[in-house]
Design an enzyme around this catalytic site. Structure first.
Site, short mmCIF file in Angstrom:
data_model
loop_
_atom_site.label_atom_id
_atom_site.label_comp_id
_atom_site.label_asym_id
_atom_site.label_seq_id
_atom_site.Cartn_x
_atom_site.Cartn_y
_atom_site.Cartn_z
N GLU A 45 32.99 52.53 63.78
CA GLU A 45 32.08 53.07 64.78
C GLU A 45 32.84 53.74 65.92
O GLU A 45 33.82 53.21 66.44
CB GLU A 45 31.19 51.97 65.39
N ASP A 110 41.44 43.71 77.93
CA ASP A 110 41.16 44.66 79.00
C ASP A 110 41.55 44.02 80.33
O ASP A 110 41.06 42.93 80.67
CB ASP A 110 39.66 45.01 78.99
N ASP A 112 41.73 44.87 84.34
CA ASP A 112 41.22 45.83 85.33
C ASP A 112 41.70 45.44 86.72
O ASP A 112 41.56 44.27 87.13
CB ASP A 112 39.69 45.85 85.28
#
Length: 417
Positions: A45, A110, A112
């Site tokens: 995807e 991830d 941040d």
């Protein structure tokens, strides 16, 4: 006449980027994984965010040519990569919901910078600078060691997010095949920062001895802590800052003694840190207090929800960040300490560099023999993007060498029968 790329529309810049600079071949080689499974790319995807915040999920492509064509036609402001599904994502509406399953995906992390806002003093929100970026450097070092040594993974790709953080893609076959429980276990193993904005003390270390993974993490943090936290962030430089640090000490007596002492005289953060360590070490009830402070200020802060989900999408390498225009470039691990996010080129700059290269070559051609021929080079190699693509190619080639060895071993086993 050279173009003024600063005055061009985002769509025109993206048309140039996807038409001439995006490294389609190595990108396709990466996501094909050596053809380990026939439908591995076909069932992957993708999602595109288009101009005007139009978000399109469940895109899939049969080959590199179709991928190139769609990117050049749609000009996505952002590209996200999701899971490999049981069926082609673009056909998901024609498949029973119970049969359409996310089967594999890279284990991803991830990090941040906004999650460090309670310990940063130089910046906040989406803003970053050279003073706080070492927090990401520490995170990369700690993740790399833990994932390679504690879990045995080999193929890690660290990518600058284009604005304020870092993504890590763990691409080993064993990582791609992890279920949600396995991903959660690894994410939790690597997470020691607990609690939201209302939580003062976010690190609690139990037991008499640190776990070996935390001892290794402390060694990394020890290397950067003095300059990052004591000099750059000056975490003990003002009353507001040092009271936040003192709040992490369990002993009221130690807190009060240091607060009164520091309020009476001016001192730098390095001197106050030595006084804090002396006071804490002199109090046998404090346990791992010094390490807890260091970890709260410098240990990686992971978004564990990104890591846990098999079908969670993550921004693609070489996507363009829609807010900054910077390209999401791979970071070479052996150069992580030299990486400067604010020096990563924007699409405008890359287009300008390509123009300059073409102009310079035209001048060279005028002075060359007419019969002289040059090898045709990909346009990305004529810009600063070449270093990032070289890093990415090295990563892909290392995986390809392993795939070839596995295929050779399988052929040898087949013939032995």
């Amino acid at each position: 006449m050279a173009c003024n790329y600063d005055e061009m529309s985002p769509s025109d810049l993206l048309a140039l980027y996807y038409g001439r600079l995006f490294p389609y071949s190595p990108f396709y080689r990466w996501l094909s994984y050596g053809g380990v499974r026939k439908n591995y790319l076909t069932n992957r995807e993708f999602s595109f965010t288009l101009d005007g915040d139009v978000y399109i999920r469940y895109l899939s492509f049969s080959d590199q040519s179709e991928l190139e064509k769609e990117m050049q036609q749609r000009l996505p402001c952002k590209i996200d990569i999701g899971a490999v599904f049981s069926h082609k994502p673009k056909d998901h509406k024609a498949v029973q919901a119970s049969a359409f399953r996310a089967e594999e995906k890279e284990l991803v992390f991830d990090i941040d910078m906004t999650d460090y806002d309670d310990v940063r003093t130089c910046c906040s929100g989406a803003t970053i600078c050279d003073l706080c970026w070492p927090l990401m450097t520490i995170a990369i070092h700690i993740l790399h060691r833990a994932l390679t040594e504690d879990f045995g993974f080999k193929h890690l790709l660290f990518v600058y997010s284009g604005r304020r953080g870092v993504h890590c893609w763990v691409c080993d076959e064993s990582a791609r095949q992890l279920n949600a429980a396995g991903r959660s276990a690894i994410a939790e193993y690597l997470s020691i920062i607990k609690g939201g904005e209302g939580q003062t003390k976010k690190v609690q270390l139990r037991g008499s001895f640190l776990h070996s993974s935390l001892r290794h993490a402390r060694e990394v943090i020890d290397k950067y802590f003095p300059q990052l936290c004591l000099d750059n962030q000056d975490i003990l430089g003002t009353k507001v800052q040092y009271e936040k640090v003192l709040a992490l000490i369990a002993s009221e007596e130690v807190r009060q003694t240091l607060s009164e002492k520091w309020s009476r005289k001016t001192a730098c953060s390095r001197d106050r840190w030595e006084e804090l360590k002396g006071a804490v070490h002199g109090n046998t009830t404090q346990g791992h207090c010094v390490e807890e402070i260091q970890f709260q200020y410098a240990y990686p802060r992971l978004d564990v929800n990104v890591s846990k989900g098999v079908n969670h999408l993550l921004k693609s390498p070489f996507s363009v960040h829609p807010k900054t225009g910077r390209v999401c470039v791979p970071i070479a691990y052996d150069q992580v300490d030299q990486f400067r996010p604010l020096e990563v080129p924007t699409v405008n700059e890359l287009c300008r560099q390509l123009d300059n290269y073409v102009a310079e070559q035209a001048e060279i051609d005028e002075d060359s023999e007419p019969s002289a021929k040059r090898k045709r080079l990909p346009d990305w190699s004529k810009t600063e993007l070449s270093k990032s693509v070289a890093t990415f190619l090295d990563f892909v080639k290392r995986m390809e060498e392993e795939w070839r060895a596995q295929k050779q071993e399988q052929r040898s086993m087949d013939t032995s029968w």
